[in-house]
Design a protein around this motif. Structure first.
Motif, PDB file in Angstrom:
ATOM      1  N   ALA A 101       5.447   5.429  13.478  1.00  0.00           N
ATOM      2  CA  ALA A 101       4.854   4.438  12.582  1.00  0.00           C
ATOM      3  C   ALA A 101       5.367   3.042  12.902  1.00  0.00           C
ATOM      4  O   ALA A 101       4.605   2.072  12.938  1.00  0.00           O
ATOM      5  CB  ALA A 101       5.162   4.802  11.133  1.00  0.00           C
ATOM      6  N   LYS A 102       6.660   2.933  13.149  1.00  0.00           N
ATOM      7  CA  LYS A 102       7.249   1.637  13.479  1.00  0.00           C
ATOM      8  C   LYS A 102       6.640   1.080  14.757  1.00  0.00           C
ATOM      9  O   LYS A 102       6.310  -0.115  14.838  1.00  0.00           O
ATOM     10  CB  LYS A 102       8.764   1.789  13.628  1.00  0.00           C
ATOM     11  CG  LYS A 102       9.482   0.515  14.075  1.00  0.00           C
ATOM     12  CD  LYS A 102       9.335  -0.611  13.056  1.00  0.00           C
ATOM     13  CE  LYS A 102      10.093  -1.845  13.506  1.00  0.00           C
ATOM     14  NZ  LYS A 102       9.940  -2.967  12.537  1.00  0.00           N
ATOM     15  N   ALA A 159      -2.498   6.589  11.926  1.00  0.00           N
ATOM     16  CA  ALA A 159      -2.858   6.130  10.581  1.00  0.00           C
ATOM     17  C   ALA A 159      -2.257   4.753  10.307  1.00  0.00           C
ATOM     18  O   ALA A 159      -2.918   3.861   9.751  1.00  0.00           O
ATOM     19  CB  ALA A 159      -2.373   7.134   9.539  1.00  0.00           C
ATOM     20  N   THR A 160      -1.009   4.569  10.697  1.00  0.00           N
ATOM     21  CA  THR A 160      -0.349   3.276  10.507  1.00  0.00           C
ATOM     22  C   THR A 160      -1.062   2.184  11.296  1.00  0.00           C
ATOM     23  O   THR A 160      -1.235   1.055  10.819  1.00  0.00           O
ATOM     24  CB  THR A 160       1.123   3.362  10.933  1.00  0.00           C
ATOM     25  OG1 THR A 160       1.774   4.391  10.182  1.00  0.00           O
ATOM     26  CG2 THR A 160       1.839   2.036  10.701  1.00  0.00           C
ATOM     27  N   LYS A 161      -1.480   2.515  12.509  1.00  0.00           N
ATOM     28  CA  LYS A 161      -2.216   1.558  13.347  1.00  0.00           C
ATOM     29  C   LYS A 161      -3.485   1.096  12.639  1.00  0.00           C
ATOM     30  O   LYS A 161      -3.803  -0.106  12.615  1.00  0.00           O
ATOM     31  CB  LYS A 161      -2.556   2.220  14.681  1.00  0.00           C
ATOM     32  CG  LYS A 161      -3.338   1.344  15.644  1.00  0.00           C
ATOM     33  CD  LYS A 161      -3.623   2.108  16.934  1.00  0.00           C
ATOM     34  CE  LYS A 161      -4.468   1.278  17.897  1.00  0.00           C
ATOM     35  NZ  LYS A 161      -4.747   2.028  19.155  1.00  0.00           N
ATOM     36  N   ASN A 162      -4.220   2.030  12.031  1.00  0.00           N
ATOM     37  CA  ASN A 162      -5.456   1.668  11.331  1.00  0.00           C
ATOM     38  C   ASN A 162      -5.176   0.879  10.060  1.00  0.00           C
ATOM     39  O   ASN A 162      -5.886  -0.080   9.735  1.00  0.00           O
ATOM     40  CB  ASN A 162      -6.252   2.928  11.002  1.00  0.00           C
ATOM     41  CG  ASN A 162      -6.894   3.543  12.233  1.00  0.00           C
ATOM     42  OD1 ASN A 162      -7.205   2.844  13.185  1.00  0.00           O
ATOM     43  ND2 ASN A 162      -7.083   4.849  12.223  1.00  0.00           N
ATOM     44  N   ILE A 163      -4.137   1.284   9.324  1.00  0.00           N
ATOM     45  CA  ILE A 163      -3.785   0.581   8.086  1.00  0.00           C
ATOM     46  C   ILE A 163      -3.335  -0.842   8.383  1.00  0.00           C
ATOM     47  O   ILE A 163      -3.627  -1.774   7.620  1.00  0.00           O
ATOM     48  CB  ILE A 163      -2.694   1.358   7.327  1.00  0.00           C
ATOM     49  CG1 ILE A 163      -3.278   2.673   6.782  1.00  0.00           C
ATOM     50  CG2 ILE A 163      -2.115   0.527   6.185  1.00  0.00           C
ATOM     51  CD1 ILE A 163      -2.239   3.641   6.273  1.00  0.00           C
ATOM     52  N   ALA A 164      -2.645  -1.039   9.512  1.00  0.00           N
ATOM     53  CA  ALA A 164      -2.171  -2.378   9.871  1.00  0.00           C
ATOM     54  C   ALA A 164      -3.323  -3.362  10.007  1.00  0.00           C
ATOM     55  O   ALA A 164      -3.156  -4.567   9.764  1.00  0.00           O
ATOM     56  CB  ALA A 164      -1.367  -2.315  11.164  1.00  0.00           C
ATOM     57  N   ARG A 165      -4.498  -2.860  10.388  1.00  0.00           N
ATOM     58  CA  ARG A 165      -5.668  -3.736  10.525  1.00  0.00           C
ATOM     59  C   ARG A 165      -6.114  -4.319   9.191  1.00  0.00           C
ATOM     60  O   ARG A 165      -6.849  -5.309   9.153  1.00  0.00           O
ATOM     61  CB  ARG A 165      -6.833  -2.954  11.160  1.00  0.00           C
ATOM     62  CG  ARG A 165      -6.576  -2.508  12.596  1.00  0.00           C
ATOM     63  CD  ARG A 165      -7.876  -2.009  13.239  1.00  0.00           C
ATOM     64  NE  ARG A 165      -7.679  -1.621  14.626  1.00  0.00           N
ATOM     65  CZ  ARG A 165      -7.583  -0.368  15.053  1.00  0.00           C
ATOM     66  NH1 ARG A 165      -7.675   0.639  14.177  1.00  0.00           N
ATOM     67  NH2 ARG A 165      -7.408  -0.097  16.333  1.00  0.00           N
ATOM     68  N   LEU A 207       0.853  -1.191   0.000  1.00  0.00           N
ATOM     69  CA  LEU A 207       0.000   0.000   0.000  1.00  0.00           C
ATOM     70  C   LEU A 207       0.889   1.241   0.000  1.00  0.00           C
ATOM     71  O   LEU A 207       1.579   1.530   0.979  1.00  0.00           O
ATOM     72  CB  LEU A 207      -0.920  -0.011   1.217  1.00  0.00           C
ATOM     73  CG  LEU A 207      -2.039   1.036   1.258  1.00  0.00           C
ATOM     74  CD1 LEU A 207      -2.919   0.961   0.012  1.00  0.00           C
ATOM     75  CD2 LEU A 207      -2.885   0.880   2.505  1.00  0.00           C
ATOM     76  N   ASP A 208       0.848   1.953  -1.111  1.00  0.00           N
ATOM     77  CA  ASP A 208       1.771   3.071  -1.336  1.00  0.00           C
ATOM     78  C   ASP A 208       1.050   4.391  -1.090  1.00  0.00           C
ATOM     79  O   ASP A 208       0.640   5.072  -2.022  1.00  0.00           O
ATOM     80  CB  ASP A 208       2.303   2.982  -2.772  1.00  0.00           C
ATOM     81  CG  ASP A 208       3.372   4.021  -3.061  1.00  0.00           C
ATOM     82  OD1 ASP A 208       3.994   4.517  -2.107  1.00  0.00           O
ATOM     83  OD2 ASP A 208       3.596   4.324  -4.251  1.00  0.00           O
ATOM     84  N   LEU A 209       0.928   4.762   0.193  1.00  0.00           N
ATOM     85  CA  LEU A 209       0.197   5.981   0.545  1.00  0.00           C
ATOM     86  C   LEU A 209       1.111   7.142   0.912  1.00  0.00           C
ATOM     87  O   LEU A 209       0.646   8.266   1.110  1.00  0.00           O
ATOM     88  CB  LEU A 209      -0.769   5.702   1.701  1.00  0.00           C
ATOM     89  CG  LEU A 209      -1.898   4.713   1.391  1.00  0.00           C
ATOM     90  CD1 LEU A 209      -2.849   4.627   2.572  1.00  0.00           C
ATOM     91  CD2 LEU A 209      -2.645   5.101   0.127  1.00  0.00           C
ATOM     92  N   LYS A 210       2.410   6.878   1.050  1.00  0.00           N
ATOM     93  CA  LYS A 210       3.400   7.945   1.295  1.00  0.00           C
ATOM     94  C   LYS A 210       2.975   8.863   2.456  1.00  0.00           C
ATOM     95  O   LYS A 210       2.879  10.077   2.309  1.00  0.00           O
ATOM     96  CB  LYS A 210       3.620   8.766   0.021  1.00  0.00           C
ATOM     97  CG  LYS A 210       4.142   7.945  -1.160  1.00  0.00           C
ATOM     98  CD  LYS A 210       4.314   8.808  -2.393  1.00  0.00           C
ATOM     99  CE  LYS A 210       4.949   8.042  -3.524  1.00  0.00           C
ATOM    100  NZ  LYS A 210       4.077   7.023  -4.117  1.00  0.00           N
ATOM    101  N   LEU A 211       2.743   8.269   3.611  1.00  0.00           N
ATOM    102  CA  LEU A 211       2.275   9.027   4.767  1.00  0.00           C
ATOM    103  C   LEU A 211       3.277  10.114   5.157  1.00  0.00           C
ATOM    104  O   LEU A 211       4.486   9.893   5.159  1.00  0.00           O
ATOM    105  CB  LEU A 211       2.047   8.092   5.953  1.00  0.00           C
ATOM    106  CG  LEU A 211       1.056   6.939   5.743  1.00  0.00           C
ATOM    107  CD1 LEU A 211       0.946   6.110   7.009  1.00  0.00           C
ATOM    108  CD2 LEU A 211      -0.305   7.455   5.308  1.00  0.00           C
ATOM    109  N   TYR A 212       2.752  11.285   5.504  1.00  0.00           N
ATOM    110  CA  TYR A 212       3.596  12.416   5.887  1.00  0.00           C
ATOM    111  C   TYR A 212       2.773  13.368   6.730  1.00  0.00           C
ATOM    112  O   TYR A 212       1.860  14.027   6.228  1.00  0.00           O
ATOM    113  CB  TYR A 212       4.125  13.116   4.628  1.00  0.00           C
ATOM    114  CG  TYR A 212       5.089  14.255   4.881  1.00  0.00           C
ATOM    115  CD1 TYR A 212       6.451  14.007   4.990  1.00  0.00           C
ATOM    116  CD2 TYR A 212       4.633  15.560   4.985  1.00  0.00           C
ATOM    117  CE1 TYR A 212       7.349  15.055   5.208  1.00  0.00           C
ATOM    118  CE2 TYR A 212       5.517  16.608   5.197  1.00  0.00           C
ATOM    119  CZ  TYR A 212       6.871  16.347   5.310  1.00  0.00           C
ATOM    120  OH  TYR A 212       7.745  17.385   5.537  1.00  0.00           O
TER     121      TYR A 212
END
Length: 235
Positions: free
Chosen positions: A101-102, A75-81, A61-66
């Motif tokens: 994020a890590k 956001a990473t926590k939700n995407i991990a689901r 998933l290439d969302l380039k979070l910034y």
């Protein structure tokens, strides 16, 4: 889930029906690695990603979070689901943002591998320096950002294959260098500035490649995909 030396097919399609029509050309039992970018994700949302995972695909998933560290962490926590296998964020967000994020992936049952965007492969060195008002070379900027990503505990970075060898020398052999901007000989360069063939990318030290139009716009996408895989894995 991950695979060694993946060849990601960039699903740069306007909507899911077109993407499924493309994917249905491949054998049902073939475990493809696919990249979902902003264009398709913002149109179809998490349901499309879930459907890809149900088919057994490896999903990047290439969302380039910034954003600020807290926002990117949440956001990473939700995407991990969603169960995605790889997720991108911008190294320019800094070590604190990447660390947030890590930490979010470590708290997840099956967190994605995080890959930091260094410099876009559409950038020339002149554009980079003019846009970001930096005097260092493009290569030096990429290396610096890769080192920050490693410091934050990320799995690797996204960069041009031209920088892969230098990234490994500045970090480690285990630190991933995943490279877009891949074209077959004779293909149009498009909006990319720093492109390379699959064979040369492997020889330069790329651990994985992202291929879009060379496969998705081919007359025979399945045969072209196999050609790319063979070229990249044999080097």
């Amino acid at each position: 889930m991950s695979v060694q030396n993946p060849v990601f097919i960039a699903l740069d399609f306007p909507e899911a029906t077109v993407a499924w029509r493309f994917l249905d050309q491949f054998p049902a039992d073939q475990q493809l690695a696919v990249k979902v970018g902003m264009e398709l994700f913002y149109r179809e949302g998490p349901a499309f990603v879930a459907a890809l995972k149900e088919r057994g695909y490896i999903v990047f998933l290439d969302l380039k979070l910034y954003d600020i560290p807290h926002t990117v962490g949440q956001a990473t926590k939700n995407i991990a689901r969603l169960g995605v296998d790889y997720l991108t964020l911008h190294a320019a967000g800094g070590v604190r943002m990447m660390t947030a994020a890590k930490e979010a992936t470590l708290a997840a049952a099956h967190g994605p591998k995080l890959l930091a965007i260094t410099q876009l492969t559409s950038f020339t060195e002149a554009e980079l320096q003019a846009t970001q008002q930096i005097a260092v070379s493009l290569n030096d900027s990429v290396i610096h950002l890769a080192q920050l990503a490693q410091q934050a505990g990320l799995a690797g970075v996204i960069s041009s294959a031209y920088e892969s060898q230098a990234i490994h020398e500045a970090t480690s052999d285990e630190f991933l260098s995943i490279t877009p901007g891949i074209r077959l000989l004779g293909d149009a360069q498009g909006d990319q500035s720093r492109v390379m063939t699959p064979t040369l990318a492997q020889q330069r030290g790329a651990n994985g490649i992202v291929v879009g139009r060379s496969i998705t716009q081919a007359v025979d996408p399945v045969a072209t995909y196999e050609q790319v895989v063979t070229a990249f894995h044999k080097g």
